[in-house]
Motif scaffolding. Sequence first.
Motif, PDB file in Angstrom:
ATOM      1  N   SER A  57       0.826  -1.212   0.000  1.00 15.03           N
ATOM      2  CA  SER A  57       0.000   0.000   0.000  1.00 15.03           C
ATOM      3  C   SER A  57       0.856   1.255   0.000  1.00 15.03           C
ATOM      4  N   VAL A  60       1.751   1.880  -3.608  1.00 15.83           N
ATOM      5  CA  VAL A  60       0.584   2.394  -4.348  1.00 15.83           C
ATOM      6  C   VAL A  60       0.311   3.838  -3.949  1.00 15.83           C
ATOM      7  N   PHE A  61       0.298   4.130  -2.648  1.00 12.57           N
ATOM      8  CA  PHE A  61       0.018   5.489  -2.193  1.00 12.57           C
ATOM      9  C   PHE A  61       1.059   6.473  -2.724  1.00 12.57           C
ATOM     10  N   ARG A  63       3.056   6.391  -5.254  1.00 11.08           N
ATOM     11  CA  ARG A  63       2.972   6.621  -6.707  1.00 11.08           C
ATOM     12  C   ARG A  63       1.791   7.533  -7.038  1.00 11.08           C
ATOM     13  N   ARG A  64       0.646   7.293  -6.419  1.00  6.08           N
ATOM     14  CA  ARG A  64      -0.530   8.132  -6.679  1.00  6.08           C
ATOM     15  C   ARG A  64      -0.358   9.526  -6.081  1.00  6.08           C
ATOM     16  N   TRP A  65       0.279   9.621  -4.909  1.00  5.03           N
ATOM     17  CA  TRP A  65       0.537  10.921  -4.285  1.00  5.03           C
ATOM     18  C   TRP A  65       1.444  11.750  -5.191  1.00  5.03           C
ATOM     19  N   VAL A  84      -6.389  10.956  -1.807  1.00  6.76           N
ATOM     20  CA  VAL A  84      -5.475   9.946  -2.349  1.00  6.76           C
ATOM     21  C   VAL A  84      -5.572   8.670  -1.518  1.00  6.76           C
ATOM     22  N   GLU A  87      -8.634   6.884  -2.630  1.00  6.05           N
ATOM     23  CA  GLU A  87      -8.400   6.303  -3.956  1.00  6.05           C
ATOM     24  C   GLU A  87      -7.606   4.999  -3.863  1.00  6.05           C
ATOM     25  N   CYS A  88      -6.729   4.915  -2.869  1.00  7.86           N
ATOM     26  CA  CYS A  88      -5.882   3.728  -2.691  1.00  7.86           C
ATOM     27  C   CYS A  88      -6.524   2.669  -1.799  1.00  7.86           C
ATOM     28  N   CYS A  90      -7.068   3.057   1.400  1.00  8.98           N
ATOM     29  CA  CYS A  90      -6.411   3.115   2.707  1.00  8.98           C
ATOM     30  C   CYS A  90      -7.268   3.860   3.714  1.00  8.98           C
TER      31      CYS A  90
END
Length: 157
Positions: A57, A60-61, A63-65, A84, A87-88, A90
Motif C-alpha cells: 500500500s 501504491v500510495f 505513486r498516486r501521491w 489519495v 483512492e488507494c 487506505c
Amino acid sequence: MLGVEKVRDVHTVFHAMSLAVLNEGCDLSDDYRAQTDKPRIGSQVATGVAQVHGQGSFVVFTRRWELATTSARGGAQCRDSQAVLAECGCDESIAGCATTDKFDEVMRASHHQGMDPVGQDVGAPVIHINGLALFGPVVSPVPKGEEAGELLVALRR
C-alpha cells in the motif's frame, strides 16, 4: 525496481524520504525552505500507510501521491492526502496525522536508513544493493522487463 522484481529474484523495500528532514540545519532561502517543507505531509502520510497497511500500500500510495502533487500547477496540491488515501483504499484517518508527530519518529528513521549511507548532499532515488548504496540512477526511458534486470546486474558489479 518493481520491474526488476518481475524478472529477477529480488525483493524491494521502500523507505520514506523527506526533503524537510534532509534539509534540516541547512542554510536555505525562505522560499526554498517553504518548498521543501510542503512534501513533509506526503512523507508523514506515506509512513502512516506503511505502518497501517504495509509495503504494498505504501508503494501504491506514494505513486498516486506523486502523480497528484506533481500534476498540480504552481506547486499547489491538486488533491489532498485524504482523497489519495481513499483512492488507494487506505484508512482515510491517516490524513489527520500528517501535521502531527504521530509518524514522525518512524518517518525519520526510515528516511535516515535510506539516505544516511549516501550522505546529505543528494536527493532521491537512493538504491541499496547488498550493502552498496547509490544515488540514482535516474534512467529515461525507464527500462522494462529484461532491460531492467540487466541494469540491476550492471549496478551490482
